[in-house]
Design an enzyme around this catalytic site. Structure first.
Site, PDB file in Angstrom:
ATOM      1  N   GLU A  39       0.820  -1.211   0.000  1.00 52.85           N
ATOM      2  CA  GLU A  39       0.000   0.000   0.000  1.00 52.85           C
ATOM      3  C   GLU A  39       0.857   1.266   0.000  1.00 52.85           C
ATOM      4  O   GLU A  39       1.885   1.341   0.673  1.00 52.85           O
ATOM      5  CB  GLU A  39      -0.924   0.007   1.224  1.00 52.85           C
ATOM      6  CG  GLU A  39      -1.970  -1.089   1.196  1.00 52.85           C
ATOM      7  CD  GLU A  39      -3.047  -0.872   2.239  1.00 52.85           C
ATOM      8  OE1 GLU A  39      -3.694   0.192   2.230  1.00 52.85           O
ATOM      9  OE2 GLU A  39      -3.246  -1.769   3.068  1.00 52.85           O
ATOM     10  N   CYS A  79      -6.479   4.788  -2.838  1.00 54.10           N
ATOM     11  CA  CYS A  79      -6.742   3.349  -2.879  1.00 54.10           C
ATOM     12  C   CYS A  79      -8.107   2.962  -3.454  1.00 54.10           C
ATOM     13  O   CYS A  79      -8.186   2.120  -4.351  1.00 54.10           O
ATOM     14  CB  CYS A  79      -6.547   2.734  -1.502  1.00 54.10           C
ATOM     15  SG  CYS A  79      -7.360   3.585  -0.153  1.00 54.10           S
ATOM     16  N   ASP A 247       0.052  -0.128  -4.684  1.00 55.57           N
ATOM     17  CA  ASP A 247      -1.355   0.098  -5.063  1.00 55.57           C
ATOM     18  C   ASP A 247      -1.659   1.520  -5.511  1.00 55.57           C
ATOM     19  O   ASP A 247      -2.738   1.797  -5.994  1.00 55.57           O
ATOM     20  CB  ASP A 247      -2.308  -0.355  -3.949  1.00 55.57           C
ATOM     21  CG  ASP A 247      -2.377   0.591  -2.764  1.00 55.57           C
ATOM     22  OD1 ASP A 247      -1.454   1.411  -2.574  1.00 55.57           O
ATOM     23  OD2 ASP A 247      -3.370   0.504  -2.008  1.00 55.57           O
TER      24      ASP A 247
END
Length: 620
Positions: A39, A79, A247
């Site tokens: 992430e 995200c 991501d």
């Protein structure tokens, strides 16, 4: 019979029949596919991709056994929008999934499923450990297991699997540390081992934040290695494609949430198992500058699995045995979008083609630094803002806090951190026009739903955003045409603007007012007409847009009109948009004072947490 009621063994039997032709063609069972996703990290912090990064030996090992993609991009710098693009294989502004955090979940577009559902139908065991974060309605047949305990180990013997493993170590929250931590918690990464990017001040807080963030990369790399070791221990490596990617972009100030390379340019490595080299036209240890976008991930996985890619998906496979190594022009383009992130509204679109990047700011009066509560939990953000207010930043560092240009053009080979806007460079006029045309064509071909405010889409498009877009495509093209007036000289478009300001179509008036605000004092001759609109336009949001223009040019206090509209609306997302405009006028050295009385706001509006956060910020 619904598929979820079929016994796993029977499902696997069906799978073998469905893929028999493909199996005969390649002489093997379909491959396993594993995604390892970290992430919130762009490519800038891994030495494998950038000299300014740290060593990541486990990811480097994957690259030695596969392909390193030097030009991989998220289509969104946050995200939920990025993941909605991935899971659908579709551009978010076309399908109504472009807002983060979602106010309503929209249906999957064009009667297609989230792509793992096609793998399940073909007999794959699909697992996700464990982040989803989609702005789209999830079907019941997407995952065999999506949880913190999800694993490929529960599949039928011999059954191929698709597994996603999400690593949260590098998430933005990991650098929400306290000031005293700087003195008490040492970093593994030396502050002398990297350069602070030129858009940031070289302070102790920024250096420590950089070092601590790079420490997260080192830890994340070890976690990547643990997943690979587990696959190796079970003897699965020879049958398994492994994708590693970030991501979306990183979390240092001005990255996550912004369409700069630090928000979009991600690391991507794909390990190719020797048993399946015939599926991919690349040798192990290869490196390619072929552009890959998140919209291409779903079609690529389906293609590798031998599953037909739905024609409704916007992406295309980037791994195949018939792709030429020469990179055609169509493979050096990527598009990106940024709309609302939490309580912060904007509308920005970008295209990168080769080394050039074009960014279109549709509301250039919104500074990048506009308050976003979650972003400003980070000490580096707070210090950056404080130094700007004290006048201690240089010109490049201060740009983040100032109004933007409507068009920005960057040469990323010479200027990787996008500090020098070349949009007015006469030598690059052809490049500018070419990129603008490409971006315009892409936006109108979707069409891009963000030419309507979010609250309007919630009321009129949320049941079927794609159908709404097609029904209103010609309208959207007209609104885009109005918005493009801000790219010309005011004197040449004044009469057109006057006409649009008096249009019967409220959204033509809406965009004409935005164009006026982009011109600011250059459009002051339109003040009488805009004053009339602020007082009596039939559309409440247009009265607010008119007041915003008058405030930006210092002709009239915008507070009465804006507050009246805020107190009158019962739509939470219209209220949030109004509060965004109030926040703009409360910043940018404009210093308009607004005190918002929560007791005057509709209770339904106050239930929206983002509205409450904005009011708290403004009143404090």
């Amino acid at each position: 019979m619904h598929k979820k009621n079929i016994k796993p063994s029977l499902l696997f039997f069906f799978f073998m029949i469905m893929l028999s032709a493909k199996s005969q063609e390649i002489g093997k069972q379909p491959p396993n596919i594993v995604w390892i996703v970290s992430e919130d990290n762009s490519k800038h912090y891994l030495k494998l991709f950038d000299d300014n990064g740290v060593e990541t030996p486990n990811i480097a090992n994957l690259a030695e056994e596969g392909i390193l993609f030097t030009r991989a991009f998220s289509n969104a710098p946050v995200c939920s929008v990025a993941r909605s693009t991935i899971i659908s294989g579709s551009y978010a502004p076309r399908i109504g999934a472009q807002y983060h955090r979602k106010s309503k979940i929209v249906p999957m577009p064009d009667s297609i499923d989230m792509f793992p559902a096609y793998l399940r139908k073909a007999g794959y065991y699909t697992t996700n450990n464990s982040k989803e974060d989609y702005n789209l309605i999830k079907g019941e047949d997407v995952w065999d297991d999506s949880s913190k305990n999800a694993t490929w180990k529960n599949r039928e013997k011999g059954q191929p699997f698709f597994h996603v493993f999400n690593i949260g170590t590098t998430h933005e929250s990991g650098i929400h540390f306290q000031k005293e931590d700087i003195e008490t918690i040492a970093t593994v990464t030396s502050e002398a081992s990297f350069k602070v990017q030129p858009t940031h001040p070289e302070t102790k807080i920024f250096k420590y934040t950089n070092a601590r963030y790079r420490d997260k990369m080192i830890k994340m790399d070890k976690e990547v290695g643990q997943v690979v070791q587990e696959l190796e221990k079970e003897g699965l490596l020879e049958n398994t494609f492994i994708f590693y990617y970030g991501d979306h972009g990183g979390v240092l100030p001005g990255s996550k949430g912004y369409l700069y390379e630090t928000g979009l340019h991600v690391p991507l490595v794909v390990r190719i198992p020797k048993k399946y080299k015939n599926l991919v036209n690349w040798d192990s240890g290869s490196k390619t500058g072929r552009f890959v976008s998140f919209v291409d991930l779903a079609p690529t996985v389906l293609h590798l699995a031998g599953v037909n890619v739905p024609r409704q998906m916007d992406g295309r496979p980037f791994l195949s045995n018939n792709l030429k190594h020469e990179i055609p022009e169509t493979q050096t383009i990527t598009y990106a979008y940024a709309d609302r992130f939490d309580e912060k509204y904007d509308m920005v679109r970008s295209i990168r083609k080769g080394k050039y990047k074009y960014i279109r700011n549709f509301q250039p009066f919104n500074p990048d630094a506009l308050m976003n509560e979650y972003r400003y939990k980070q000490l580096a953000y707070k210090q950056w803002k404080s130094l700007y207010e004290q006048g201690k930043l240089n010109k490049i560092q201060a740009k983040f806090f100032q109004p933007k240009a409507a068009e920005m053009l960057f040469d990323l080979e010479k200027d990787p951190y996008e500090t020098n806007n070349l949009a007015k460079n006469s030598k690059l006029k052809h490049t500018l026009i070419d990129l603008r045309k490409h971006l315009d064509h892409w936006m109108m071909n979707m069409p891009d739903l963000s030419f309507y405010p979010e609250y309007h889409l919630l009321e009129h498009a949320v049941e079927n955003p794609v159908a709404f877009g097609q029904q209103h495509k010609q309208d959207i093209i007209r609104y885009h045409k109005v918005s493009q007036l801000m790219l010309q000289n005011f004197s040449g478009v004044k009469h057109k603007l006057e006409s649009y300001l008096q249009s019967k179509d409220p959204w033509e008036r809406y965009w004409a007012l935005i164009v006026c605000s982009s011109f600011r004092k250059k459009a002051k001759t339109l003040t009488p007409l805009v004053k009339s609109m602020a007082a009596q336009d039939p559309k409440r949001i247009n009265r607010v847009r008119a007041a915003q223009f008058l405030g930006l040019i210092k002709k009239e206090n915008p507070a009465p009109v804006m507050l009246d509209a805020l107190y009158a609306t019962d739509r939470p997302m219209e209220a949030l948009l109004i509060l965004n405009m109030i926040t703009v006028l409360n910043s940018q050295d404009l210093n308009y004072n607004f005190f918002i009385d929560p007791q005057k706001i509709d209770p339904k509006v106050l239930e929206e947490q983002l509205v409450a956060a904005r009011i708290k910020y403004l009143n404090n």
